[in-house]
Scaffold this motif. Structure first.
Motif, PDB file in Angstrom:
ATOM      1  N   GLN A 149      33.351  90.390  38.930  1.00 14.25           N
ATOM      2  CA  GLN A 149      32.875  91.582  39.629  1.00 14.25           C
ATOM      3  C   GLN A 149      33.962  92.647  39.532  1.00 14.25           C
ATOM      4  OE1 GLN A 149      33.041  89.019  43.295  1.00 14.25           O
ATOM      5  NE2 GLN A 149      33.853  90.895  44.200  1.00 14.25           N
ATOM      6  N   PRO A 150      33.563  93.917  39.564  1.00 13.87           N
ATOM      7  CA  PRO A 150      34.597  94.948  39.546  1.00 13.87           C
ATOM      8  C   PRO A 150      35.395  94.927  40.852  1.00 13.87           C
ATOM      9  CG  PRO A 150      32.400  95.938  39.715  1.00 13.87           C
ATOM     10  CD  PRO A 150      32.203  94.464  39.612  1.00 13.87           C
TER      11      PRO A 150
ATOM     12  N   ALA B 171      42.401  98.696  41.706  1.00 10.54           N
ATOM     13  CA  ALA B 171      40.973  98.780  41.420  1.00 10.54           C
ATOM     14  C   ALA B 171      40.788  98.637  39.911  1.00 10.54           C
ATOM     15  CB  ALA B 171      40.425 100.113  41.903  1.00 10.54           C
ATOM     16  N   SER B 172      39.683  98.010  39.502  1.00  9.47           N
ATOM     17  CA  SER B 172      39.440  97.826  38.074  1.00  9.47           C
ATOM     18  C   SER B 172      38.429  98.837  37.589  1.00  9.47           C
ATOM     19  CB  SER B 172      38.926  96.412  37.804  1.00  9.47           C
ATOM     20  OG  SER B 172      37.599  96.280  38.276  1.00  9.47           O
TER      21      SER B 172
ATOM     22  N   ARG C 271      37.809  94.775  31.271  1.00  8.36           N
ATOM     23  CA  ARG C 271      39.248  94.653  31.050  1.00  8.36           C
ATOM     24  C   ARG C 271      39.895  93.877  32.189  1.00  8.36           C
ATOM     25  NH1 ARG C 271      42.011 100.030  29.619  1.00  8.36           N
ATOM     26  NH2 ARG C 271      43.634  98.528  29.180  1.00  8.36           N
ATOM     27  N   PRO C 272      41.026  93.205  31.908  1.00  5.41           N
ATOM     28  CA  PRO C 272      41.685  92.445  32.964  1.00  5.41           C
ATOM     29  C   PRO C 272      42.230  93.348  34.069  1.00  5.41           C
ATOM     30  CG  PRO C 272      42.872  92.246  30.870  1.00  5.41           C
ATOM     31  CD  PRO C 272      41.682  93.096  30.618  1.00  5.41           C
TER      32      PRO C 272
ATOM     33  N   GLY D  19      39.314  99.729  48.410  1.00  4.72           N
ATOM     34  CA  GLY D  19      38.913  99.598  49.811  1.00  4.72           C
ATOM     35  C   GLY D  19      38.391  98.214  50.151  1.00  4.72           C
ATOM     36  N   GLU D  20      38.044  97.423  49.115  1.00  3.57           N
ATOM     37  CA  GLU D  20      37.568  96.069  49.379  1.00  3.57           C
ATOM     38  C   GLU D  20      38.729  95.087  49.321  1.00  3.57           C
ATOM     39  OE1 GLU D  20      34.280  95.252  46.751  1.00  3.57           O
ATOM     40  OE2 GLU D  20      32.991  96.731  47.753  1.00  3.57           O
ATOM     41  N   LYS D  21      38.456  93.842  49.675  1.00  6.07           N
ATOM     42  CA  LYS D  21      39.491  92.806  49.653  1.00  6.07           C
ATOM     43  C   LYS D  21      38.963  91.565  48.949  1.00  6.07           C
ATOM     44  CE  LYS D  21      41.746  94.231  53.877  1.00  6.07           C
ATOM     45  NZ  LYS D  21      42.602  93.813  54.960  1.00  6.07           N
ATOM     46  N   PHE D  22      39.842  90.738  48.461  1.00 10.29           N
ATOM     47  CA  PHE D  22      39.423  89.460  47.892  1.00 10.29           C
ATOM     48  C   PHE D  22      40.498  88.407  48.129  1.00 10.29           C
ATOM     49  CE2 PHE D  22      42.064  89.318  44.073  1.00 10.29           C
ATOM     50  CZ  PHE D  22      42.440  90.651  43.937  1.00 10.29           C
ATOM     51  N   ASN D  23      40.122  87.167  47.915  1.00 10.91           N
ATOM     52  CA  ASN D  23      41.036  86.047  48.176  1.00 10.91           C
ATOM     53  C   ASN D  23      41.704  85.556  46.908  1.00 10.91           C
ATOM     54  OD1 ASN D  23      40.516  85.564  51.042  1.00 10.91           O
ATOM     55  ND2 ASN D  23      38.450  85.064  50.340  1.00 10.91           N
ATOM     56  N   MET D  24      42.871  84.984  47.101  1.00  7.04           N
ATOM     57  CA  MET D  24      43.579  84.360  45.989  1.00  7.04           C
ATOM     58  C   MET D  24      44.317  83.136  46.517  1.00  7.04           C
ATOM     59  SD  MET D  24      46.280  86.081  43.381  1.00  7.04           S
ATOM     60  CE  MET D  24      45.020  87.056  42.554  1.00  7.04           C
TER      61      MET D  24
END
Ligand SMILES: [Cu+2]
Length: 157
Positions: free
Chosen positions: A121-122, A42-43, A48-49, A126-131
């Motif tokens: 986006q932060p 989590a960011s 920040r990266p 609990g969330e997911k994202f694609n790469m």
């Protein structure tokens, strides 16, 4: 032949099937290459990266080379390497990452990692994202990364 004699038996089989599907959903196989246990931390906001990690296993007879990573959540993503010199931790672009035939490269905190810079986006726990992982020898692979807590050290810990 498996014989199911009770509702409980059916239900537990269903549960096992669902759990297996869940576990398999995170790893992606493309030919002889398997991307396993992808995750990100989590960011804290977007200034920040953020870092992401995964393992790449090459069960083939030829090396594969990871050349590029990209994700819709950040403007820029790079494969980074962390090093320790004179007691100071540094990191920088790792360049192409070669996964030799029959070997595995593990990206993990303190070592190789994917750095996502200029987050759009932060990354919320609990969330997911694609790469998308781009390789020299094989077609690009899309993976889904679950977002773990800020202090997490991996999906199985
Ligand atoms: Cu980095």
């Amino acid at each position: 032949m498996l014989k199911i004699t009770s509702i409980t038996g059916v239900l537990s089989l269903l549960l096992i099937a669902m759990m297996t599907a869940q576990a398999a959903a995170d790893s992606v196989r493309i030919g002889d290459v398997i991307i396993e246990a992808p995750w990100a931390r989590a960011s804290i906001g977007t200034s920040r990266p953020a870092a992401a990690y995964l393992s790449i296993r090459n069960e083939g007879d030829e090396p594969v080379t990871l050349t590029q990573v990209s994700t819709p959540v950040s403007k820029m993503a790079e494969i980074h390497e962390s090093t320790m010199s004179d007691g100071i931790a540094r990191m920088g672009p790792a360049g192409d990452v070669v996964i030799r035939a029959g070997s595995e490269v593990v990206l993990k905190p303190g070592g190789l990692h994917i750095m996502m810079m200029k987050l759009k986006q932060p990354l919320k726990k609990g969330e997911k994202f694609n790469m998308t992982l781009t390789f020299k020898e094989i077609e690009a692979v899309d993976v889904v990364l679950p977002i773990l807590g800020v202090g997490a050290s991996g999906p199985n810990k």
